[in-house]
Design a protein around this motif. Structure first.
Motif, PDB file in Angstrom:
ATOM      1  N   ALA A   1       0.773  -1.150  -0.026  1.00 21.15           N
ATOM      2  CA  ALA A   1      -0.165  -0.021  -0.006  1.00 21.15           C
ATOM      3  C   ALA A   1       0.775   1.383   0.075  1.00 21.15           C
ATOM      4  O   ALA A   1       0.611   2.268  -0.552  1.00 21.15           O
ATOM      5  N   LEU A   2       1.869   1.259   0.640  1.00 18.49           N
ATOM      6  CA  LEU A   2       2.777   2.386   0.822  1.00 18.49           C
ATOM      7  C   LEU A   2       3.518   2.818  -0.575  1.00 18.49           C
ATOM      8  O   LEU A   2       3.899   3.862  -0.766  1.00 18.49           O
ATOM      9  N   VAL A   3       3.764   1.596  -0.985  1.00 20.60           N
ATOM     10  CA  VAL A   3       4.437   1.761  -2.456  1.00 20.60           C
ATOM     11  C   VAL A   3       3.794   2.109  -3.472  1.00 20.60           C
ATOM     12  O   VAL A   3       4.087   3.179  -4.205  1.00 20.60           O
ATOM     13  N   GLY A   4       2.503   1.693  -3.338  1.00 20.48           N
ATOM     14  CA  GLY A   4       1.412   2.203  -4.303  1.00 20.48           C
ATOM     15  C   GLY A   4       1.207   3.738  -4.246  1.00 20.48           C
ATOM     16  O   GLY A   4       0.814   4.323  -5.318  1.00 20.48           O
ATOM     17  N   VAL A   5       1.046   4.023  -2.871  1.00 20.69           N
ATOM     18  CA  VAL A   5       0.465   5.652  -2.805  1.00 20.69           C
ATOM     19  C   VAL A   5       1.931   6.483  -3.227  1.00 20.69           C
ATOM     20  O   VAL A   5       1.914   7.651  -3.337  1.00 20.69           O
ATOM     21  N   SER A   6       2.984   6.218  -3.294  1.00 26.25           N
ATOM     22  CA  SER A   6       4.256   6.958  -3.214  1.00 26.25           C
ATOM     23  C   SER A   6       4.291   7.524  -4.605  1.00 26.25           C
ATOM     24  O   SER A   6       4.628   8.897  -4.526  1.00 26.25           O
TER      25      SER A   6
ATOM     26  N   THR B   1      -0.485   5.958  -9.389  1.00 21.78           N
ATOM     27  CA  THR B   1      -1.030   5.709  -8.111  1.00 21.78           C
ATOM     28  C   THR B   1      -2.600   5.014  -8.292  1.00 21.78           C
ATOM     29  O   THR B   1      -3.072   3.934  -7.724  1.00 21.78           O
ATOM     30  N   SER B   2      -3.359   5.655  -9.245  1.00 20.83           N
ATOM     31  CA  SER B   2      -4.630   5.397  -9.267  1.00 20.83           C
ATOM     32  C   SER B   2      -4.655   4.077 -10.277  1.00 20.83           C
ATOM     33  O   SER B   2      -5.547   3.138 -10.050  1.00 20.83           O
ATOM     34  N   LEU B   3      -3.775   4.000 -11.052  1.00 20.58           N
ATOM     35  CA  LEU B   3      -3.682   2.504 -11.957  1.00 20.58           C
ATOM     36  C   LEU B   3      -3.316   1.306 -10.997  1.00 20.58           C
ATOM     37  O   LEU B   3      -4.011   0.236 -11.097  1.00 20.58           O
ATOM     38  N   TRP B   4      -2.446   1.603  -9.991  1.00 20.17           N
ATOM     39  CA  TRP B   4      -2.016   0.667  -9.118  1.00 20.17           C
ATOM     40  C   TRP B   4      -3.297   0.237  -8.238  1.00 20.17           C
ATOM     41  O   TRP B   4      -3.542  -0.862  -8.038  1.00 20.17           O
ATOM     42  N   GLY B   5      -3.954   1.300  -7.804  1.00 18.96           N
ATOM     43  CA  GLY B   5      -5.100   0.871  -7.241  1.00 18.96           C
ATOM     44  C   GLY B   5      -6.373  -0.096  -7.616  1.00 18.96           C
ATOM     45  O   GLY B   5      -6.771  -0.668  -7.067  1.00 18.96           O
ATOM     46  N   ASP B   6      -6.456   0.631  -9.068  1.00 19.64           N
ATOM     47  CA  ASP B   6      -7.402  -0.287  -9.871  1.00 19.64           C
ATOM     48  C   ASP B   6      -6.760  -1.576  -9.983  1.00 19.64           C
ATOM     49  O   ASP B   6      -7.811  -2.679  -9.694  1.00 19.64           O
ATOM     50  N   ILE B   7      -5.658  -1.912 -10.322  1.00 24.67           N
ATOM     51  CA  ILE B   7      -5.238  -3.239 -10.349  1.00 24.67           C
ATOM     52  C   ILE B   7      -5.456  -4.209  -9.187  1.00 24.67           C
ATOM     53  O   ILE B   7      -5.738  -5.201  -9.073  1.00 24.67           O
ATOM     54  N   ILE B   8      -4.887  -3.453  -7.892  1.00 28.44           N
ATOM     55  CA  ILE B   8      -5.164  -4.106  -6.380  1.00 28.44           C
ATOM     56  C   ILE B   8      -6.439  -4.366  -6.455  1.00 28.44           C
ATOM     57  O   ILE B   8      -7.200  -5.460  -6.008  1.00 28.44           O
TER      58      ILE B   8
END
Length: 300
Positions: A153-158, A167-174
């Motif tokens: 989560a911390l890596v994704g928001v960095s 960050t938005s793309l990472w969140g969608d994938i998760i």
């Protein structure tokens, strides 16, 4: 990119005439924050005192309670500070509170959803492995999994602070990955429980692979986890859809207000989860009762 988005949120153009509404949201969410803090603090104390739950499973529920406590202690106060800064036109404070609130909310959302996904897999393993479950799913391994979730989560928001799209793309994938894993896990659980039930009905004189008592207990555990996950999705989905369907450069006053109101559903989720634990998990409910009785007896 994130700065440009935040500047749109901290603009008099979208907040004119909404000061009364934003003040009302601040007042209402004061009670949401207090309830989230008190309820989840009580759940954490109760989980610490409770000894019958399998330690890895208890660790997962403790992690969920910590994220909900974080919403009450960090995310909601930051959002309230953002609303007040908009009303008072303190744009510097508005900029930073909006930025930090999104980052904190993103981390908590990813951790909560990932933890619930791990719970669904944990329940599937408990059903499939039988006696081997406690040998394979240990506290040490689960602790490593929880730490990995927080790091993810911390890596994704960095990247959010210089490239919000990443960050938005990472969140969608998760999000999609977690929902897919949970659906598969609960589907397998459903068919496995159905198979055990048919086996018992067809061979009433022979023991099934799992006893009826164990099946009933697993069903209760699965039901509690599923209720928490469905509640989270229902609380997060409206705000997620509103954000996804709103062009960042084409936001209007009505869309802005709708987004702020729907975000309150996300905050409310942190107050609902402890109630679900007490309703659906017998061990937690009993531990909460014992904790409350102990507190009242001590104060008396």
């Amino acid at each position: 990119m994130a700065g440009a988005i935040t500047e749109l949120h901290c603009s008099a153009e979208f907040t004119v005439g909404l000061h009364a509404e934003l003040i009302s949201l601040s007042v209402a969410n004061t009670f949401v924050a207090l309830s989230a803090i008190l309820e989840n603090a009580l759940i954490l104390v109760a989980l610490h005192r409770e000894s019958s739950l399998h330690p890895p499973s208890k660790l997962l529920y403790r992690n969920l309670a910590i994220t909900d406590l974080g919403v009450g202690m960090v995310v909601v106060p930051l959002r309230m500070a953002y609303w007040i800064s908009v009303v008072t036109k303190s744009w510097d404070i508005c900029y930073y509170t909006d930025l930090i609130c999104y980052a904190a909310g993103y981390v908590i959302c990813v951790v909560s959803l990932s933890t619930l996904t791990v719970i669904s897999v944990d329940r599937l393993l408990a059903l499939k492995m039988g006696l081997r479950y406690k040998q394979v799913v240990t506290y040490k391994r689960m602790r490593t999994t929880v730490i990995a979730i927080w790091i993810m989560a911390l890596v994704g928001v960095s990247p959010y602070f210089w490239n919000a799209r990443v960050t938005s793309l990472w969140g969608d994938i998760i999000l999609l990955l977690c929902l897919a894993i949970s659906v598969v896990a609960y589907t397998k659980i459903f068919f496995t429980l159905r198979h055990f039930q048919i086996q018992v009905q067809d061979n009433p004189g022979q023991p099934a692979q799992a006893s009826p008592l164990n099946i009933a207990r697993y069903r209760s555990a699965v039901s509690s986890a599923l209720w928490v996950q469905v509640t989270l999705v229902l609380c997060y989905l409206p705000a997620g859809l509103a954000t996804a369907t709103t062009p960042q450069t084409g936001i209007t006053v009505s869309r802005y207000l709708a987004r702020e109101i729907l975000s309150c559903l996300i905050f409310l989720n942190s107050s609902l989860n402890p109630l679900l634990y007490c309703w659906k998990i017998r061990e937690v409910r009993q531990a909460v009762k014992d904790t409350v009785n102990h507190l009242f007896s001590s104060s008396g």
